[in-house]
Design a protein around this motif. Structure first.
Motif, PDB file in Angstrom:
ATOM      1  N   ASN A  70       0.939  -1.207   0.023  1.00  0.00           N
ATOM      2  CA  ASN A  70       0.026  -0.055  -0.051  1.00  0.00           C
ATOM      3  C   ASN A  70       0.999   1.127  -0.079  1.00  0.00           C
ATOM      4  O   ASN A  70       1.746   1.242   0.911  1.00  0.00           O
ATOM      5  N   VAL A  71       0.744   2.301  -1.069  1.00  0.00           N
ATOM      6  CA  VAL A  71       1.423   3.290  -0.930  1.00  0.00           C
ATOM      7  C   VAL A  71       0.640   4.294  -0.571  1.00  0.00           C
ATOM      8  O   VAL A  71      -0.670   4.670  -1.049  1.00  0.00           O
ATOM      9  N   GLU A  72       1.119   5.250   0.175  1.00  0.00           N
ATOM     10  CA  GLU A  72       0.534   6.563   0.648  1.00  0.00           C
ATOM     11  C   GLU A  72       1.314   7.849   0.275  1.00  0.00           C
ATOM     12  O   GLU A  72       2.494   7.857   0.641  1.00  0.00           O
ATOM     13  N   MET A  73       0.977   8.690  -0.315  1.00  0.00           N
ATOM     14  CA  MET A  73       1.601   9.777  -1.006  1.00  0.00           C
ATOM     15  C   MET A  73       0.854  11.148  -0.581  1.00  0.00           C
ATOM     16  O   MET A  73      -0.516  11.235  -0.801  1.00  0.00           O
ATOM     17  N   GLN A  74       1.406  12.030   0.159  1.00  0.00           N
ATOM     18  CA  GLN A  74       0.787  13.366   0.708  1.00  0.00           C
ATOM     19  C   GLN A  74       1.690  14.371  -0.047  1.00  0.00           C
ATOM     20  O   GLN A  74       2.917  14.432  -0.171  1.00  0.00           O
ATOM     21  N   LEU A  75       0.788  15.402  -0.529  1.00  0.00           N
ATOM     22  CA  LEU A  75       1.453  16.399  -1.431  1.00  0.00           C
ATOM     23  C   LEU A  75       0.750  17.549  -0.755  1.00  0.00           C
ATOM     24  O   LEU A  75      -0.218  17.914  -0.308  1.00  0.00           O
ATOM     25  N   MET A  76       1.583  18.739  -1.166  1.00  0.00           N
ATOM     26  CA  MET A  76       1.042  20.059  -1.013  1.00  0.00           C
ATOM     27  C   MET A  76       0.365  20.598  -2.366  1.00  0.00           C
ATOM     28  O   MET A  76       1.036  20.027  -3.361  1.00  0.00           O
ATOM     29  N   PRO A  77      -0.687  20.939  -1.921  1.00  0.00           N
ATOM     30  CA  PRO A  77      -1.442  21.552  -3.217  1.00  0.00           C
ATOM     31  C   PRO A  77      -0.646  22.524  -4.050  1.00  0.00           C
ATOM     32  O   PRO A  77       0.028  23.675  -3.534  1.00  0.00           O
ATOM     33  N   ARG A  78      -0.769  22.539  -5.341  1.00  0.00           N
ATOM     34  CA  ARG A  78      -0.278  23.481  -6.336  1.00  0.00           C
ATOM     35  C   ARG A  78      -1.247  23.445  -7.665  1.00  0.00           C
ATOM     36  O   ARG A  78      -1.764  22.332  -7.807  1.00  0.00           O
ATOM     37  N   PRO A  79      -1.099  24.570  -8.132  1.00  0.00           N
ATOM     38  CA  PRO A  79      -2.135  24.645  -9.374  1.00  0.00           C
ATOM     39  C   PRO A  79      -2.073  23.623 -10.451  1.00  0.00           C
ATOM     40  O   PRO A  79      -3.113  23.293 -11.079  1.00  0.00           O
ATOM     41  N   GLU A  80      -0.762  23.332 -10.524  1.00  0.00           N
ATOM     42  CA  GLU A  80      -0.616  22.455 -11.840  1.00  0.00           C
ATOM     43  C   GLU A  80      -0.908  20.801 -10.980  1.00  0.00           C
ATOM     44  O   GLU A  80      -0.947  20.127 -12.106  1.00  0.00           O
ATOM     45  N   ARG A  81      -1.012  20.607  -9.892  1.00  0.00           N
ATOM     46  CA  ARG A  81      -1.189  19.410  -9.457  1.00  0.00           C
ATOM     47  C   ARG A  81      -3.065  19.120  -9.439  1.00  0.00           C
ATOM     48  O   ARG A  81      -3.319  18.892  -8.541  1.00  0.00           O
ATOM     49  N   THR A  82      -3.396  19.005 -10.739  1.00  0.00           N
ATOM     50  CA  THR A  82      -4.931  18.968 -10.765  1.00  0.00           C
ATOM     51  C   THR A  82      -5.124  17.384 -10.570  1.00  0.00           C
ATOM     52  O   THR A  82      -4.167  16.698 -10.187  1.00  0.00           O
ATOM     53  N   ARG A  83      -6.320  17.167 -10.198  1.00  0.00           N
ATOM     54  CA  ARG A  83      -6.634  15.766 -10.231  1.00  0.00           C
ATOM     55  C   ARG A  83      -6.452  14.813 -11.207  1.00  0.00           C
ATOM     56  O   ARG A  83      -5.737  13.607 -10.816  1.00  0.00           O
ATOM     57  N   GLU A  84      -6.442  15.161 -12.345  1.00  0.00           N
ATOM     58  CA  GLU A  84      -5.931  14.371 -13.556  1.00  0.00           C
ATOM     59  C   GLU A  84      -4.496  13.883 -13.532  1.00  0.00           C
ATOM     60  O   GLU A  84      -4.039  12.922 -13.757  1.00  0.00           O
ATOM     61  N   VAL A  85      -3.532  15.291 -13.416  1.00  0.00           N
ATOM     62  CA  VAL A  85      -2.212  14.904 -13.233  1.00  0.00           C
ATOM     63  C   VAL A  85      -1.660  13.976 -11.975  1.00  0.00           C
ATOM     64  O   VAL A  85      -1.020  13.087 -12.069  1.00  0.00           O
TER      65      VAL A  85
END
Length: 110
Positions: free
Chosen positions: A59-74
């Motif tokens: 199981n891989v869990e990734m946490q990211l800070m939001p950025r405009p280019e980090r869309t749901r699709e990306v």
């Protein structure tokens, strides 16, 4: 600030450990490039866990800070690539979860 934890069921850990260890440098490089962050901002860990037999053994869990280019699709595309890479390295069914953090409440001390 990508934070990735790869949880491996303890029954599979010894069998997949070397494959994951070999994958980590290239995985970090690829994700840093895709997410436009440098290595210093990246945290990755592989953790053996006690899990249930009827769930994915990796199981891989990734946490990211939001950025405009980090869309749901990306992010979804990136998660698919991450799942494929980890599955290839382990030979296991892999689940991936990605969460965006709240920049206003997130605290990190290094």
């Amino acid at each position: 600030m990508p934070n990735i934890k790869i949880f491996v069921d303890e029954t599979q850990y010894n069998a997949v450990r070397s494959g994951l260890a070999a994958l980590l440098p290239d995985l970090r490089t690829a994700l840093c490039s895709s997410l436009r962050v440098d290595n210093a901002a990246f945290q990755i860990a592989v953790i053996p866990v006690l899990g249930m037999a009827d769930q994915p053994q990796v199981n891989v869990e990734m946490q990211l800070m939001p950025r405009p280019e980090r869309t749901r699709e990306v992010v979804s595309e990136l998660a698919g690539q991450l799942r494929a890479s980890v599955a290839k390295a382990t030979g296991q069914c892999v689940a991936v979860r990605v969460a965006m953090l709240d920049a206003a409440t997130y605290v990190a001390l290094k």
